[in-house]
Design a protein around this motif. Structure first.
Motif, PDB file in Angstrom:
ATOM      1  N   GLU A  55       0.745  -1.494  -0.150  1.00 45.18           N
ATOM      2  CA  GLU A  55      -0.097  -0.107  -0.121  1.00 45.18           C
ATOM      3  C   GLU A  55       0.716   1.543  -0.267  1.00 45.18           C
ATOM      4  O   GLU A  55       0.859   2.130  -0.825  1.00 45.18           O
ATOM      5  CB  GLU A  55      -0.712   0.329   1.485  1.00 45.18           C
ATOM      6  N   SER A  56       2.090   0.758   0.869  1.00 38.89           N
ATOM      7  CA  SER A  56       2.885   1.612   1.196  1.00 38.89           C
ATOM      8  C   SER A  56       3.964   2.617  -0.797  1.00 38.89           C
ATOM      9  O   SER A  56       3.653   3.671  -1.571  1.00 38.89           O
ATOM     10  CB  SER A  56       3.738   1.974   1.689  1.00 38.89           C
ATOM     11  N   CYS A  57       3.865   1.430  -1.226  1.00 41.92           N
ATOM     12  CA  CYS A  57       4.429   1.784  -2.521  1.00 41.92           C
ATOM     13  C   CYS A  57       3.403   2.098  -3.576  1.00 41.92           C
ATOM     14  O   CYS A  57       3.631   2.987  -4.231  1.00 41.92           O
ATOM     15  CB  CYS A  57       4.735  -0.208  -3.009  1.00 41.92           C
ATOM     16  N   GLU A  58       1.874   1.617  -3.368  1.00 43.31           N
ATOM     17  CA  GLU A  58       0.411   2.196  -3.918  1.00 43.31           C
ATOM     18  C   GLU A  58       0.910   3.823  -4.210  1.00 43.31           C
ATOM     19  O   GLU A  58       0.782   4.325  -5.437  1.00 43.31           O
ATOM     20  CB  GLU A  58      -0.457   1.246  -4.537  1.00 43.31           C
ATOM     21  N   GLY A  59       0.722   3.772  -3.382  1.00 39.57           N
ATOM     22  CA  GLY A  59       0.768   5.401  -2.537  1.00 39.57           C
ATOM     23  C   GLY A  59       1.723   6.374  -3.124  1.00 39.57           C
ATOM     24  O   GLY A  59       1.515   7.480  -3.917  1.00 39.57           O
ATOM     25  N   LEU A  60       3.340   5.766  -3.134  1.00 35.93           N
ATOM     26  CA  LEU A  60       3.809   5.807  -3.814  1.00 35.93           C
ATOM     27  C   LEU A  60       3.864   6.446  -5.512  1.00 35.93           C
ATOM     28  O   LEU A  60       3.963   7.155  -5.863  1.00 35.93           O
ATOM     29  CB  LEU A  60       5.605   5.695  -4.156  1.00 35.93           C
ATOM     30  N   LEU A  61       4.231   5.168  -6.377  1.00 28.99           N
ATOM     31  CA  LEU A  61       3.477   5.143  -7.524  1.00 28.99           C
ATOM     32  C   LEU A  61       2.165   6.369  -7.578  1.00 28.99           C
ATOM     33  O   LEU A  61       2.283   7.173  -9.342  1.00 28.99           O
ATOM     34  CB  LEU A  61       3.453   3.827  -7.888  1.00 28.99           C
ATOM     35  N   GLU A  62       1.321   6.003  -7.062  1.00 34.69           N
ATOM     36  CA  GLU A  62       0.369   7.187  -7.436  1.00 34.69           C
ATOM     37  C   GLU A  62       0.792   8.216  -7.295  1.00 34.69           C
ATOM     38  O   GLU A  62       0.201   9.298  -8.296  1.00 34.69           O
ATOM     39  CB  GLU A  62      -0.792   6.513  -6.835  1.00 34.69           C
ATOM     40  N   TRP A  63       1.369   8.242  -6.581  1.00 34.91           N
ATOM     41  CA  TRP A  63       1.380  10.912  -6.278  1.00 34.91           C
ATOM     42  C   TRP A  63       2.654  10.351  -7.597  1.00 34.91           C
ATOM     43  O   TRP A  63       3.121  11.799  -8.349  1.00 34.91           O
ATOM     44  CB  TRP A  63       3.287  10.342  -4.831  1.00 34.91           C
ATOM     45  N   LEU A  64       3.923   9.804  -8.206  1.00 37.54           N
ATOM     46  CA  LEU A  64       4.691  10.087  -9.110  1.00 37.54           C
ATOM     47  C   LEU A  64       3.835  10.094 -10.937  1.00 37.54           C
ATOM     48  O   LEU A  64       3.629  11.024 -11.172  1.00 37.54           O
ATOM     49  CB  LEU A  64       5.566   8.996  -9.980  1.00 37.54           C
ATOM     50  N   GLY A  65       2.617  10.110 -10.871  1.00 36.70           N
ATOM     51  CA  GLY A  65       2.145  10.105 -12.100  1.00 36.70           C
ATOM     52  C   GLY A  65       1.417  11.125 -11.484  1.00 36.70           C
ATOM     53  O   GLY A  65       0.191  11.476 -12.409  1.00 36.70           O
ATOM     54  N   SER A  66       0.459  11.911 -10.698  1.00 31.26           N
ATOM     55  CA  SER A  66       0.366  12.875 -10.558  1.00 31.26           C
ATOM     56  C   SER A  66       0.531  14.078 -10.861  1.00 31.26           C
ATOM     57  O   SER A  66       1.453  14.388 -11.336  1.00 31.26           O
ATOM     58  CB  SER A  66      -0.132  13.175  -8.956  1.00 31.26           C
ATOM     59  N   ASP A  67      -0.536  15.354 -10.521  1.00 27.94           N
ATOM     60  CA  ASP A  67       0.149  16.748 -10.465  1.00 27.94           C
ATOM     61  C   ASP A  67       0.640  16.903  -9.589  1.00 27.94           C
ATOM     62  O   ASP A  67       1.544  17.971 -10.047  1.00 27.94           O
ATOM     63  CB  ASP A  67      -0.938  17.219 -10.872  1.00 27.94           C
ATOM     64  N   ASP A  68       1.337  16.591  -8.752  1.00 27.85           N
ATOM     65  CA  ASP A  68       1.774  17.205  -6.986  1.00 27.85           C
ATOM     66  C   ASP A  68       2.884  16.847  -7.973  1.00 27.85           C
ATOM     67  O   ASP A  68       3.641  17.510  -6.577  1.00 27.85           O
ATOM     68  CB  ASP A  68       0.790  16.224  -6.513  1.00 27.85           C
ATOM     69  N   THR A  69       3.516  16.838  -8.555  1.00 27.15           N
ATOM     70  CA  THR A  69       5.282  16.440  -9.065  1.00 27.15           C
ATOM     71  C   THR A  69       5.971  17.515  -9.440  1.00 27.15           C
ATOM     72  O   THR A  69       4.943  18.094 -10.474  1.00 27.15           O
ATOM     73  CB  THR A  69       5.651  14.625  -9.651  1.00 27.15           C
ATOM     74  N   PRO A  70       6.977  17.617  -9.157  1.00 34.07           N
ATOM     75  CA  PRO A  70       7.464  19.179 -10.395  1.00 34.07           C
ATOM     76  C   PRO A  70       8.160  18.705 -11.561  1.00 34.07           C
ATOM     77  O   PRO A  70       7.991  17.495 -12.184  1.00 34.07           O
ATOM     78  CB  PRO A  70       8.941  18.892  -9.620  1.00 34.07           C
ATOM     79  N   GLY A  71       8.326  19.304 -11.813  1.00 32.22           N
ATOM     80  CA  GLY A  71       8.241  19.240 -13.425  1.00 32.22           C
ATOM     81  C   GLY A  71       6.906  19.007 -14.279  1.00 32.22           C
ATOM     82  O   GLY A  71       6.000  19.615 -13.980  1.00 32.22           O
ATOM     83  N   SER A  72       6.989  18.109 -15.583  1.00 32.88           N
ATOM     84  CA  SER A  72       5.841  17.381 -15.927  1.00 32.88           C
ATOM     85  C   SER A  72       5.514  16.100 -16.558  1.00 32.88           C
ATOM     86  O   SER A  72       6.747  15.848 -17.365  1.00 32.88           O
ATOM     87  CB  SER A  72       5.651  18.314 -16.957  1.00 32.88           C
ATOM     88  N   VAL A  73       5.310  15.489 -15.653  1.00 33.51           N
ATOM     89  CA  VAL A  73       4.817  13.822 -15.428  1.00 33.51           C
ATOM     90  C   VAL A  73       4.502  13.494 -17.552  1.00 33.51           C
ATOM     91  O   VAL A  73       2.841  13.724 -17.230  1.00 33.51           O
ATOM     92  CB  VAL A  73       5.027  13.150 -15.110  1.00 33.51           C
ATOM     93  N   GLU A  74       4.846  12.870 -18.217  1.00 35.04           N
ATOM     94  CA  GLU A  74       4.159  12.357 -19.268  1.00 35.04           C
ATOM     95  C   GLU A  74       4.005  10.694 -19.115  1.00 35.04           C
ATOM     96  O   GLU A  74       2.830  10.465 -20.030  1.00 35.04           O
ATOM     97  CB  GLU A  74       4.690  12.381 -20.559  1.00 35.04           C
ATOM     98  N   GLY A  75       4.623  10.415 -18.400  1.00 34.04           N
ATOM     99  CA  GLY A  75       3.831   8.424 -17.752  1.00 34.04           C
ATOM    100  C   GLY A  75       4.720   8.100 -17.422  1.00 34.04           C
ATOM    101  O   GLY A  75       5.701   8.762 -17.122  1.00 34.04           O
ATOM    102  N   VAL A  76       4.272   6.617 -16.470  1.00 35.63           N
ATOM    103  CA  VAL A  76       5.576   6.426 -16.081  1.00 35.63           C
ATOM    104  C   VAL A  76       5.129   4.976 -16.187  1.00 35.63           C
ATOM    105  O   VAL A  76       4.065   4.196 -15.777  1.00 35.63           O
ATOM    106  CB  VAL A  76       4.509   6.209 -14.383  1.00 35.63           C
ATOM    107  N   THR A  77       6.179   3.932 -15.726  1.00 34.04           N
ATOM    108  CA  THR A  77       5.939   2.811 -15.776  1.00 34.04           C
ATOM    109  C   THR A  77       6.554   1.828 -15.214  1.00 34.04           C
ATOM    110  O   THR A  77       7.931   2.194 -14.128  1.00 34.04           O
ATOM    111  CB  THR A  77       7.159   2.499 -17.506  1.00 34.04           C
ATOM    112  N   GLU A  78       5.523   0.574 -14.379  1.00 31.31           N
ATOM    113  CA  GLU A  78       5.824  -0.490 -13.320  1.00 31.31           C
ATOM    114  C   GLU A  78       6.063  -1.139 -13.063  1.00 31.31           C
ATOM    115  O   GLU A  78       5.664  -1.966 -14.485  1.00 31.31           O
ATOM    116  CB  GLU A  78       4.939   0.414 -12.508  1.00 31.31           C
ATOM    117  N   MET A  79       7.491  -2.102 -12.445  1.00 34.25           N
ATOM    118  CA  MET A  79       7.195  -3.232 -12.725  1.00 34.25           C
ATOM    119  C   MET A  79       7.874  -3.252 -10.937  1.00 34.25           C
ATOM    120  O   MET A  79       7.651  -2.966 -10.948  1.00 34.25           O
ATOM    121  CB  MET A  79       8.429  -3.740 -13.604  1.00 34.25           C
TER     122      MET A  79
END
Length: 93
Positions: A55-79
């Protein structure tokens, strides 16, 4: 109780030179219980490795793809994988 997992995420977009790794580390510490690192790759992506409760890793992954990150995220690939251990806290590499 949540099982421990290993998340490897590759974040694409304008994510280098904008404090992305620092904020990723701060978010991982805020979530708590995560170890791993954030690393700039030569192709402009940021690789994030996090180990801890699913659940903690899923929370981080959700944040990585959100608008709350600095810069501009176009996409996230996960494994997802089993944890390997050996990390002291959450580092910027």
């Amino acid at each position: 109780m949540s099982e421990d997992v290993r998340l490897v995420a590759w974040v694409r977009g304008r994510v280098q030179g904008v404090g992305f790794r620092w904020f990723t580390r701060a978010k991982a510490l805020e979530i708590g219980g995560l170890s791993g690192f954030a690393l700039n790759l030569g192709d402009g992506r940021v690789q994030v490795v996090a180990e801890g409760a699913r659940e903690s890793c899923e929370g981080l992954l959700e944040w990585l793809g959100s608008d709350d990150t600095p810069g501009s995220v176009e996409g996230v690939t996960e494994m997802w994988d089993t944890p390997r251990g050996g990390y002291e806290g959450f580092a910027i590499r």
